[in-house]
Enzyme design. Sequence first.
Site, PDB file in Angstrom:
ATOM      1  N   LYS A   1       0.806  -1.217   0.000  1.00  0.00           N
ATOM      2  CA  LYS A   1       0.000   0.000   0.000  1.00  0.00           C
ATOM      3  C   LYS A   1       0.845   1.275   0.000  1.00  0.00           C
ATOM      4  O   LYS A   1       0.451   2.269  -0.597  1.00  0.00           O
ATOM      5  CB  LYS A   1      -0.988   0.005   1.167  1.00  0.00           C
ATOM      6  CG  LYS A   1      -0.423  -0.174   2.546  1.00  0.00           C
ATOM      7  CD  LYS A   1      -1.544  -0.254   3.574  1.00  0.00           C
ATOM      8  CE  LYS A   1      -1.016  -0.513   4.987  1.00  0.00           C
ATOM      9  NZ  LYS A   1      -0.416  -1.867   5.103  1.00  0.00           N
TER      10      LYS A   1
ATOM     11  N   HIS B   1      -1.643  -9.221  11.445  1.00  0.00           N
ATOM     12  CA  HIS B   1      -2.219  -8.533  12.605  1.00  0.00           C
ATOM     13  C   HIS B   1      -3.294  -9.355  13.322  1.00  0.00           C
ATOM     14  O   HIS B   1      -4.220  -8.785  13.913  1.00  0.00           O
ATOM     15  CB  HIS B   1      -2.811  -7.184  12.180  1.00  0.00           C
ATOM     16  CG  HIS B   1      -1.801  -6.238  11.602  1.00  0.00           C
ATOM     17  ND1 HIS B   1      -0.672  -5.835  12.285  1.00  0.00           N
ATOM     18  CD2 HIS B   1      -1.757  -5.623  10.397  1.00  0.00           C
ATOM     19  CE1 HIS B   1       0.021  -4.998  11.523  1.00  0.00           C
ATOM     20  NE2 HIS B   1      -0.603  -4.863  10.385  1.00  0.00           N
TER      21      HIS B   1
ATOM     22  N   ASN C   1      -0.822   6.489   6.796  1.00  0.00           N
ATOM     23  CA  ASN C   1       0.109   5.449   7.220  1.00  0.00           C
ATOM     24  C   ASN C   1       1.475   5.574   6.560  1.00  0.00           C
ATOM     25  O   ASN C   1       2.464   5.043   7.043  1.00  0.00           O
ATOM     26  CB  ASN C   1      -0.497   4.068   6.907  1.00  0.00           C
ATOM     27  CG  ASN C   1       0.179   2.949   7.661  1.00  0.00           C
ATOM     28  OD1 ASN C   1       0.211   2.937   8.882  1.00  0.00           O
ATOM     29  ND2 ASN C   1       0.730   1.994   6.932  1.00  0.00           N
TER      30      ASN C   1
END
Length: 443
Positions: A120, A189, A143
């Site tokens: 990303k 995660h 981010n």
Amino acid sequence: MNSLAQCETVAVVGMGKTGYSVIRYLLSKGKDIRAMDQQNNPSGLVQIQELLPTDRLCLGALNETWLCAADLVIVSPGVDVSLPIFQRVRDSGKRICGDVELFCQVNQVPLIAITGSNGKTTLTTLVASALTKAGKKVVAAGNIGLPVLDTLAQVDLDYIVLELSSFQLESVYSLRAAVAVVLNVSSDHLDRHRTMADYFNAKMRIYKNATHAVYNHELLSEERERGRACCTFGNSADADFYIANSTLMYGNKEMGFSTDSWALHGQHHYQNALALIAIIHALAVPVLYADQVLKSFHGIAHRCQKIAEFAGVAWYNDSKATNEGAAIAAVNTLAERTSGRIILLVGGESKGASFCELKRVVAEKVDFVIAFGNSGGELYDLLASVTSASLVDSLSAAVSLADALAKAGDVVLLSPACASFDMFNNYKHRGEVFTRHVQEVSG
């Protein structure tokens, strides 16, 4: 959710770069702030101490009294909002959100919102570069590094390209992207999201209220049937954008661009390229600007980055591979390029991953695994059953062993499939240490 304008007292959880930007923003709005962090000496503390008096700061723990007394609670992305203390805050009728939600409540600039397990940051960089080439005034934030609230001071922007993690997305409610994309989803995660379904659903929140949805064809959902403008990219000719015989295709039509002229090759690079082109097309910007960027883009540091070649052995730093999906992508890409052996360095904090898919790929394409870090033993036990493997106690030892094993034509790849926090400050620190060790063994 009610707006910030309706709140007087705000609790900020997590300091660092995000917390600092939130506190500056809240002070500019005249809010009464209490800030806290579970660490005794968090990053950004010195700057925050210049903004808030000591009696408004709580270090080493979360202050439940402050949380429950606040009109609004703002949490940094690294803070787990599923902790019991936050459930008690919700039960008391308080609202919890992140800095991205504050930003979305007031932002007026068209957003390109990007998320995914891997790639990303690269895609965000590519989109910002292509739009800049097209003459647009653009900033990349979220981010990728620049806190979103810091973009509000910039004027005359045509677009904000917003990289969003699953942690950021789980606490945002007012996002309305001009274009939204989930690049990919792989196991990651799970120590925070608990299940793949929860993780996937957090990612898919990016599409809520989006004007145009760009889908990885493999992740296509029922959204396409709901009347929203959308398009797809992928390996299949069923996707709107795909590559056939090195030619960029849109439906059954050739677009006049060839992958042969692009700087980077391999399936995960092509996935980024196709997503870029789909986004640019959705914005009605000529695709030629995307093609120009792809011709000159050589990647971002710590992402399958070739850092050395000596004695005929190529060394790659893919420290950003903090999950198995990223490591698999790197192995697949290098397997396409080399006829020599692949020596893979893996290990770190596993974040609850099972590594089953990594095991399958390693069995097919990796000749030797060197495991290290907290999850080194687990990875060694798993992968030694399918290829040659060793377990070492440090990254330095892993590099030394790889140097002893490698022969001319081989590739040594650091692609840990794990987070770095067991031994390093972050993935960049890990990549820098790896590079230094490689320089040492190269002489």
